[in-house]
Design a protein around this motif. Structure first.
Motif, short mmCIF file in Angstrom:
data_model
loop_
_atom_site.label_atom_id
_atom_site.label_comp_id
_atom_site.label_asym_id
_atom_site.label_seq_id
_atom_site.Cartn_x
_atom_site.Cartn_y
_atom_site.Cartn_z
N ARG A 1 51.22 26.86 50.42
CA ARG A 1 49.85 26.35 50.31
C ARG A 1 48.84 27.44 50.62
NH1 ARG A 1 49.99 20.38 53.26
NH2 ARG A 1 51.55 19.42 51.86
N LEU A 2 49.15 28.28 51.61
CA LEU A 2 48.23 29.36 51.96
C LEU A 2 48.06 30.33 50.80
CD1 LEU A 2 46.55 30.81 54.09
CD2 LEU A 2 48.62 31.96 54.87
N LYS A 3 49.16 30.64 50.12
CA LYS A 3 49.06 31.53 48.96
C LYS A 3 48.21 30.90 47.86
CE LYS A 3 53.40 34.01 49.75
NZ LYS A 3 54.75 34.30 49.21
N ASP A 4 48.40 29.59 47.66
CA ASP A 4 47.57 28.89 46.66
C ASP A 4 46.10 28.94 47.06
OD1 ASP A 4 49.84 28.29 45.23
OD2 ASP A 4 50.07 26.28 46.09
N GLN A 5 45.84 28.73 48.36
CA GLN A 5 44.45 28.78 48.82
C GLN A 5 43.87 30.18 48.69
OE1 GLN A 5 42.36 26.36 49.75
NE2 GLN A 5 43.94 24.84 49.26
N GLY B 1 40.21 33.66 46.16
CA GLY B 1 39.91 34.86 45.38
C GLY B 1 39.20 34.54 44.09
N THR B 2 39.61 33.44 43.44
CA THR B 2 38.94 33.03 42.20
C THR B 2 37.49 32.66 42.46
OG1 THR B 2 41.03 32.22 41.29
CG2 THR B 2 39.01 31.40 40.28
N ILE C 1 31.66 33.61 42.47
CA ILE C 1 30.40 33.71 43.22
C ILE C 1 29.81 35.11 43.07
CG2 ILE C 1 29.43 33.73 45.55
CD1 ILE C 1 31.41 31.49 46.24
N SER C 2 30.67 36.12 43.14
CA SER C 2 30.20 37.49 42.97
C SER C 2 29.61 37.70 41.58
CB SER C 2 31.34 38.47 43.21
OG SER C 2 30.92 39.80 43.04
#
Length: 277
Positions: A121-125, A130-131, A136-137
């Protein structure tokens, strides 16, 4: 090297022993010898060898034989019962320990499964974060493309910074002079007020990208700006500014070497090839 003695042999020479020795001092000395042997070598006697035993010894042995056997039997039974109890208690402890270990192993397996699930789940988050950070950037970068920064504008008492910016823009790119009051939307100085002698930068927001781009392109070669010190700059994000600080020296070196090098937004190019960090 020390050796552990588990069994020993006692050799006793009874030459000259008779009834005259069986009185209180003699018996006391004999008991003292038995006490010393029992204290230093308890229950380790393997064999007792008697040499030149007098005729009284068989008689005494016959009398003591039954008592010795009874004592030994009692001692063996007592020790056996104690050993059996110890084994039973240890067996119960071992069984309890086994159950505890089995429970702990099951808990560890569950924890491993939970950790694996949390890690997934952490990797998915992290991927989702990152997306979103990229989006936002990109949105921030897009909104800043409608802005320009202006440096070197002296601060005056009760200044009308908007009028001064429109004047500088008109001198820089006079082709859009009549449109600046409409296309320059917001104008203000950046940072906090202070006693610094260096004037704070000014940021301006345009409603027309066409005029924004034309002014920015003209400002790079404007003689008016060279003579009067004001300087235009793109309104870069903090990430793009860091990239600019890393890439700009390479662009400058390439230009000094006679190569075509330029910087667009957060990207730098040399001879049409983008420079990678």
């Amino acid at each position: 090297m020390s050796i552990c003695a588990t069994c020993w042999t006692c050799l006793v020479d009874l030459e000259g022993l008779n009834m005259r020795h069986l009185w209180r001092p003699g018996i006391k000395a004999f008991l003292r010898m038995i006490e010393l042997v029992g204290a230093n070598y308890p229950e380790t006697l393997g064999r007792l060898l008697i040499l030149r035993a007098p005729r009284v010894i068989p008689v005494l042995w016959t009398l003591a034989d039954s008592a010795i056997i009874s004592t030994l039997s009692s001692l063996i039974n007592t020790r056996s019962d104690a050993l059996e109890g110890m084994i039973s208690a240890n067996a119960l402890k071992i069984e309890g320990l086994k159950k505890t270990v089995d429970f702990v192993c099951a808990e560890v397996q569950d924890l491993k499964k939970n950790v694996k699930d949390v890690d997934s789940r952490l990797k998915d988050q992290e991927r989702l974060t990152g997306t979103w950070e990229t989006r936002i950037s990109d949105l921030e970068r897009y909104s800043r493309r409608w802005n320009l920064r202006l440096f070197g504008v002296p601060k005056t008492f009760k200044e009308d910074i908007r009028s001064e910016v429109i004047r500088i823009c008109s001198e820089t790119y006079p082709e859009a002079k009549s449109r600046y009051p409409d296309v320059i939307d917001t104008v203000h100085r950046l940072g906090t007020r202070g006693d610094s002698t260096k004037p704070r930068a000014v940021i301006m927001h345009f409603t027309s990208r066409v005029i924004h781009d034309a002014l920015w392109k003209t400002a790079k070669k404007s003689q008016f700006l060279k003579d009067n010190n004001p300087r235009f700059a793109e309104d870069l994000t903090s990430l793009d500014r860091e990239r600019w600080k890393s890439l700009w020296p390479r662009v400058r070196e390439a230009r000094a070497a006679g190569k075509m090098a330029y910087y667009v937004g957060a990207r730098a190019f040399i001879e049409g090839v983008e420079i990678a960090l």
